[in-house]
Structures are given as structure tokens and as C-alpha cells.
Design a protein around this motif. Structure first.
Motif, PDB file in Angstrom:
ATOM      1  N   LYS A  14       0.818  -1.216   0.000  1.00  0.00           N
ATOM      2  CA  LYS A  14       0.000   0.000   0.000  1.00  0.00           C
ATOM      3  C   LYS A  14       0.856   1.272   0.000  1.00  0.00           C
ATOM      4  N   ARG A  15       1.974   1.262   0.675  1.00  0.00           N
ATOM      5  CA  ARG A  15       2.808   2.465   0.777  1.00  0.00           C
ATOM      6  C   ARG A  15       3.378   2.897  -0.576  1.00  0.00           C
ATOM      7  N   TYR A  16       3.477   1.985  -1.517  1.00  0.00           N
ATOM      8  CA  TYR A  16       4.088   2.306  -2.806  1.00  0.00           C
ATOM      9  C   TYR A  16       3.249   3.301  -3.621  1.00  0.00           C
ATOM     10  N   TYR A  17       1.971   3.440  -3.309  1.00  0.00           N
ATOM     11  CA  TYR A  17       1.128   4.383  -4.057  1.00  0.00           C
ATOM     12  C   TYR A  17       1.523   5.835  -3.780  1.00  0.00           C
ATOM     13  N   TRP A  18       2.263   6.050  -2.693  1.00  0.00           N
ATOM     14  CA  TRP A  18       2.714   7.405  -2.349  1.00  0.00           C
ATOM     15  C   TRP A  18       4.219   7.607  -2.611  1.00  0.00           C
ATOM     16  N   LYS A  19       4.896   6.618  -3.186  1.00  0.00           N
ATOM     17  CA  LYS A  19       6.323   6.739  -3.476  1.00  0.00           C
ATOM     18  C   LYS A  19       6.570   7.812  -4.533  1.00  0.00           C
ATOM     19  N   SER A  20       7.757   8.373  -4.519  1.00  0.00           N
ATOM     20  CA  SER A  20       8.090   9.439  -5.474  1.00  0.00           C
ATOM     21  C   SER A  20       8.486   8.896  -6.840  1.00  0.00           C
ATOM     22  N   GLN A  21       8.890   7.614  -6.930  1.00  0.00           N
ATOM     23  CA  GLN A  21       9.303   7.044  -8.206  1.00  0.00           C
ATOM     24  C   GLN A  21       8.124   6.996  -9.178  1.00  0.00           C
ATOM     25  N   GLY A  22       8.414   7.308 -10.432  1.00  0.00           N
ATOM     26  CA  GLY A  22       7.355   7.376 -11.438  1.00  0.00           C
ATOM     27  C   GLY A  22       6.677   6.060 -11.730  1.00  0.00           C
ATOM     28  N   ASP A  23       7.398   4.932 -11.563  1.00  0.00           N
ATOM     29  CA  ASP A  23       6.793   3.632 -11.850  1.00  0.00           C
ATOM     30  C   ASP A  23       5.969   3.105 -10.677  1.00  0.00           C
ATOM     31  N   MET A  24       5.934   3.853  -9.588  1.00  0.00           N
ATOM     32  CA  MET A  24       5.185   3.422  -8.408  1.00  0.00           C
ATOM     33  C   MET A  24       4.067   4.400  -8.051  1.00  0.00           C
ATOM     34  N   ARG A  25       4.351   5.649  -8.013  1.00  0.00           N
ATOM     35  CA  ARG A  25       3.408   6.658  -7.515  1.00  0.00           C
ATOM     36  C   ARG A  25       2.121   6.669  -8.325  1.00  0.00           C
ATOM     37  N   ASN A  26       0.999   6.730  -7.615  1.00  0.00           N
ATOM     38  CA  ASN A  26      -0.304   6.867  -8.252  1.00  0.00           C
ATOM     39  C   ASN A  26      -0.864   8.223  -7.836  1.00  0.00           C
ATOM     40  N   SER A  27      -0.889   9.149  -8.779  1.00  0.00           N
ATOM     41  CA  SER A  27      -1.288  10.520  -8.454  1.00  0.00           C
ATOM     42  C   SER A  27      -2.742  10.604  -8.010  1.00  0.00           C
ATOM     43  N   THR A  28      -3.603   9.748  -8.551  1.00  0.00           N
ATOM     44  CA  THR A  28      -5.017   9.764  -8.149  1.00  0.00           C
ATOM     45  C   THR A  28      -5.147   9.501  -6.647  1.00  0.00           C
ATOM     46  N   ILE A  29      -4.362   8.563  -6.147  1.00  0.00           N
ATOM     47  CA  ILE A  29      -4.408   8.218  -4.726  1.00  0.00           C
ATOM     48  C   ILE A  29      -3.638   9.237  -3.885  1.00  0.00           C
ATOM     49  N   SER A  30      -2.418   9.551  -4.300  1.00  0.00           N
ATOM     50  CA  SER A  30      -1.568  10.420  -3.479  1.00  0.00           C
ATOM     51  C   SER A  30      -2.133  11.826  -3.343  1.00  0.00           C
ATOM     52  N   GLU A  31      -2.874  12.296  -4.342  1.00  0.00           N
ATOM     53  CA  GLU A  31      -3.463  13.631  -4.267  1.00  0.00           C
ATOM     54  C   GLU A  31      -4.803  13.655  -3.552  1.00  0.00           C
ATOM     55  N   ALA A  32      -5.399  12.469  -3.359  1.00  0.00           N
ATOM     56  CA  ALA A  32      -6.707  12.407  -2.706  1.00  0.00           C
ATOM     57  C   ALA A  32      -6.592  12.348  -1.182  1.00  0.00           C
ATOM     58  N   MET A  33      -5.539  11.683  -0.677  1.00  0.00           N
ATOM     59  CA  MET A  33      -5.403  11.517   0.769  1.00  0.00           C
ATOM     60  C   MET A  33      -3.923  11.329   1.118  1.00  0.00           C
ATOM     61  N   ARG A  34      -3.502  11.909   2.235  1.00  0.00           N
ATOM     62  CA  ARG A  34      -2.123  11.732   2.696  1.00  0.00           C
ATOM     63  C   ARG A  34      -1.909  10.285   3.145  1.00  0.00           C
ATOM     64  N   ARG A  35      -0.670   9.836   2.965  1.00  0.00           N
ATOM     65  CA  ARG A  35      -0.355   8.446   3.289  1.00  0.00           C
ATOM     66  C   ARG A  35      -0.604   8.142   4.761  1.00  0.00           C
ATOM     67  N   ASN A  36      -0.129   8.981   5.660  1.00  0.00           N
ATOM     68  CA  ASN A  36      -0.290   8.724   7.091  1.00  0.00           C
ATOM     69  C   ASN A  36      -1.755   8.716   7.509  1.00  0.00           C
ATOM     70  N   ARG A  37      -2.550   9.569   6.861  1.00  0.00           N
ATOM     71  CA  ARG A  37      -3.978   9.598   7.173  1.00  0.00           C
ATOM     72  C   ARG A  37      -4.652   8.300   6.721  1.00  0.00           C
ATOM     73  N   PHE A  38      -4.251   7.788   5.576  1.00  0.00           N
ATOM     74  CA  PHE A  38      -4.818   6.531   5.066  1.00  0.00           C
ATOM     75  C   PHE A  38      -4.543   5.392   6.054  1.00  0.00           C
ATOM     76  N   PHE A  39      -3.304   5.299   6.517  1.00  0.00           N
ATOM     77  CA  PHE A  39      -2.962   4.208   7.431  1.00  0.00           C
ATOM     78  C   PHE A  39      -3.558   4.416   8.821  1.00  0.00           C
ATOM     79  N   GLU A  40      -3.811   5.655   9.203  1.00  0.00           N
ATOM     80  CA  GLU A  40      -4.484   5.918  10.478  1.00  0.00           C
ATOM     81  C   GLU A  40      -5.911   5.381  10.431  1.00  0.00           C
ATOM     82  N   ILE A  41      -6.595   5.622   9.293  1.00  0.00           N
ATOM     83  CA  ILE A  41      -7.967   5.121   9.142  1.00  0.00           C
ATOM     84  C   ILE A  41      -7.963   3.595   9.043  1.00  0.00           C
ATOM     85  N   MET A  42      -7.023   3.049   8.268  1.00  0.00           N
ATOM     86  CA  MET A  42      -6.981   1.603   8.073  1.00  0.00           C
ATOM     87  C   MET A  42      -6.723   0.876   9.388  1.00  0.00           C
ATOM     88  N   LYS A  43      -5.940   1.475  10.280  1.00  0.00           N
ATOM     89  CA  LYS A  43      -5.630   0.864  11.573  1.00  0.00           C
ATOM     90  C   LYS A  43      -6.877   0.722  12.436  1.00  0.00           C
TER      91      LYS A  43
END
Length: 447
Positions: free
Chosen positions: A175-204
């Protein structure tokens, strides 16, 4: 016979009974303990080998069906007294064919949905009451675990669910790879919709039910409130279609859970087995996750039709209002098809068709056995009808017969070329069963 098993009948005990009594079928529940895998089924017609059963399978709860239709679950005494036995029905078999049933009784209309966007359609099902449930239970679980309250809003929860949906068809190593800076990993739709730490806070803290109010008899109690609300939405927005399929479907899962199944030869071998009712256009009408013994069991239907068919009848009962009283054409495979089930569905006003296991054909039915038919030329077929209920067996149906007979192209091993083979109309319906089950077109080697 008078037998009582205080702790319930196990598969091992059921197999012992099979040597002494006229047992026609044995049904197995999932094991009670935490089991990583459990082989659930083998080839539909052949079945598995009893010499290769594991210890967890042999100790699983089981149910035995006798030739006189009595069932032994082990929890109550079974007596052979005539007063407690079901009356064995006699059939009157005659040569003949069924009249073709018209399907023009009603047409599905999706006009109220055709102008909606994909997001609007999704929100029809993931409605405010479902979002409220997830938000409330997530906050309650955070307090239960002594975490800080994440204070999730409904819009945030919708965004979170959308990210889960996207991660289902855009697969990355984690799941963390959707917020990575590398172009072959980062998904802008996801990374621009919600911060990574917030996503994992909700998932927890994500939760669907109150942990302090568990149901020990329901293995799916943690998902039950969410599932029930979602199923109500499925039924609410269901537009009736003439043809529906009932079959099992696998939900991929590799974790630990007592409901987890292992089915050999399936595209998804490990996961939850779910009974599903779908329309020919692919609409998901209703469902129930298979979990063996639970508070969600359909005891009266199980006793009469078996554990595989019982959820189907319950799902039909749950259809709302006038949607329940329409003359549907139902399709299923040979795990379910029985004369009793077809008769019950016909009494309800439904037409039914399914492949039929040879060992379920009544002994007095004058049809040639499989070995005899295999010696005859391709295209050979037999039909017989029951004079009172008009149920066709081998392929069993209350709506399709032999006529009209059409031709189908098949390769002839003897002539080394493609030839025309006569095909009864009932066999053509097997194609419809496969389409409704979203499977490949079957090669039907009719004898």
C-alpha cells in the motif's frame, strides 16, 4: 435405526455409517478450529477420495442423507419408525417432452439509471447510512483499543474506500508504494486524494461492528452489519430480469479465518466461498458467505433440500414485494439440482434448469445409465417426463424440453472432420447456465 451423537456427527462417524446404511449423500461443514486450508470439493461428478482426507476434515461436523430422504446431523436421535420417516414419493414416468415456455412475461428496465455517472451509481450502494456505520464503528474501535479518535468524516471514508478499490485493480507490492516518489510506483489519483499517514491511520481503526457485542454463533459477525446494509441496497436497486443464476463464488483471502476454504482446480483456490444470485446482465442480487454451522443457518430448508440449496430459497424469500412473485428462470449446477428443489421452485411460480448428477436420478426412472449412453453415437439423447410434475431429469428442468432440436458443429474423431450433431433444446440451456455463472462455454459431449 436409533442413533444419537451428543457432540454432533463428525465426517469420520458419517463414513462409518455409510458402510452400514443406505447413505446417498454426506454434507460437510467447515472445521470449528482455526484452519488455514480445507479442501472443499473435487470434480463435480467424480468427487474426492475418502482415503485422502485430512484429520481436520474427518473431525468436521457432517450430515448424512439416507435413501429414504431422512437426514442425520447427529444432534438429534434418528428413528426408523414410520411415523418419523418422510413418505417416499412414487413417480409416474412417461415418454414425452415439455412445451417451450415463453420468456416474454416481463422485461428489465434500467431507464432510471442510464443517465447516472459511475460515481452516482456507486453512491446508490455506498449510501450515507453505510458510511455512517463505518464512521461510527471506526471511532468506537479506536476508543476500544485506546487509540486517539481519528474523527473520520463521511467524505473521508468514501475517499478511503475508493483508494481500496483502485488498489484492487492497480496492483503494487504494498500500500505504501502508491505514495512513493518514483514514477513507476506513484499513483497521483491516490496520493493527491489523501495523505499516506492519514490513510494508514484510518486503516488501523477501520471496523464494521462493535467488538463488545460479538456473536459467537456467527463467524462473520465483524462484517455482518456492513453486509446486511449492503445486501439491502442490492435488493432495493435490483431491476428484475427473467433469468438468474445461483452458484458459488470465491473471494480471494490468504489470512487466517475458520471460514476460509480451499477448492482444488478453481481460479481462486484460497478464500471465502460465497453463495451468489446474479442476473444475466451481471447484477449481483444477493449473497451469503458459506460458514457451515452458524446463526445464519436456514434449518427448515436445509432439512428438506440440503445445505447448498437452502441459501437459494432464503434469497428468493428476501426479494422485496412484487419482485418476489415474478416468473423467473433460474439456473444452477449439479451440486444443487434435485427433484424436490425443482418441485418447490415450480410451486413458487419459478422455472428452473440445472445439470443433474446421475446418482440423484430416481431408481424407477427408465433412463439409460451413463456407461450405456457413452457407447452410443454422439448426438444421442433420451428424455422422460414425470407425468404429474413435468420435471425432466439428467438435465433437469421445469421449462426446457427436447424440442426444438438444432444442430451444433463438433469434431468427429471417427471421420476426422467437423460434422453436425443434433442437440436437444435443453442442452442449449446449459450454455445459458455457463454464461450466467460467468464461466467459459462448455464443450457438451451429448451422448
Amino acid at each position: 435405526m436409533d442413533v444419537t451423537f451428543e457432540a454432533g456427527l463428525t465426517l469420520e462417524e458419517a463414513l462409518r455409517l455409510a458402510y452400514d446404511d443406505d447413505v446417498t449423500a454426506i454434507y460437510i461443514e467447515p472445521p470449528e478450529s482455526n484452519v488455514l486450508t480445507d479442501e472443499d470439493s473435487d470434480d463435480e461428478d467424480i468427487g474426492g477420495s475418502i482415503d485422502k482426507l485430512s484429520g481436520t476434515q474427518l473431525h468436521a461436523q457432517a450430515e448424512v442423507k439416507l435413501a429414504n430422504s431422512d437426514r442425520i446431523s447427529g444432534r438429534t436421535p434418528c428413528s426408523s419408525s414410520k411415523s418419523q420417516q418422510k413418505q417416499k414419493r412414487s413417480f409416474s414416468w412417461v415418454d414425452g417432452d415439455l412445451e417451450h415456455q415463453s420468456k416474454n412475461s416481463f422485461e428489465a428496465g434500467y431507464t432510471c439509471y442510464k443517465d447516472l455517472s459511475p460515481i452516482e451509481l456507486v453512491e446508490k450502494f455506498l449510501a450515507d447510512e453505510i458510511m455512517s456505520l463505518l464512521v461510527e464503528q471506526t471511532s468506537r474501535y479506536a476508543l476500544f483499543k485506546n487509540f486517539s479518535d481519528p474523527k473520520v468524516s463521511k467524505n473521508e471514508m468514501k475517499c478511503f474506500i475508493v483508494i481500496l478499490i483502485i488498489s484492487g485493480y492497480v496492483s503494487l507490492p504494498g500500500k505504501r508504494y502508491y505514495w512513493k516518489s518514483q514514477g513507476d510506483m506513484r499513483n497521483s489519483t491516490i496520493s493527491e486524494a489523501m495523505r499516506r499517514n492519514r490513510f494508514f491511520e484510518i486503516m488501523k481503526c477501520l471496523h464494521c461492528a462493535d467488538n463488545s457485542n460479538s456473536d459467537p454463533n456467527d463467524r462473520m459477525w465483524k462484517l455482518r452489519p456492513y453486509m446486511e446494509k449492503l445486501k439491502l441496497k442490492f435488493l432495493q436497486h435490483y431491476v428484475p430480469e427473467k433469468e438468474m443464476n445461483y452458484d458459488e463464488s470465491m473471494i480471494k483471502y490468504y489470512g487466517k479465518h475458520s471460514c476460509k476454504q480451499f477448492i482444488r482446480g478453481k481460479p481462486i483456490r484460497f478464500g471465502y466461498k460465497m453463495w451468489c444470485m446474479n442476473t444475466v446482465s451481471g447484477y449481483f442480487v444477493n449473497c451469503e458467505i458459506y460458514q457451515g454451522k452458524s446463526s445464519k443457518r436456514f434449518i427448515p430448508y436445509e432439512e428438506q433440500f440440503g445445505k447448498a440449496a437452502a441459501p437459494l430459497l432464503s434469497m428468493l424469500d428476501e426479494l422485496p414485494g412484487q419482485k418476489r412473485n415474478l416468473p423467473y428462470f433460474l439456473y444452477f449446477d449439479n451440486l444443487l439440482t434435485s427433484i424436490n428443489l425443482l418441485e418447490n421452485l415450480k410451486e413458487r411460480g419459478y422455472h428452473a434448469t440445472g445439470t443433474f448428477r446421475e446418482n440423484r436420478i430416481p431408481k424407477e426412472c427408465p433412463l439409460s445409465d451413463k456407461k450405456t449412453l457413452q457407447k452410443r453415437p454422439r448426438g444421442t439423447h433420451e428424455s422422460i417426463i414425470e407425468k404429474e410434475s413435468n420435471n425432466v431429469v439428467t438435465m433437469a428442468s421445469t421449462c426446457y424440453g427436447v424440442s426444438p432440436i438444432t444442430n451444433v458443429k463438433r469434431f468427429s474423431q471417427a471421420e476426422h472432420k467437423i460434422i453436425q450433431i443434433p442437440r436437444p433444446h435443453l442442452n442449449l440451456s446449459r450454455y445459458q447456465i455457463s454464461v450466467l455463472a460467468n464461466s467459459e462455454f462448455p464443450t457438451f459431449d451429448s451422448q
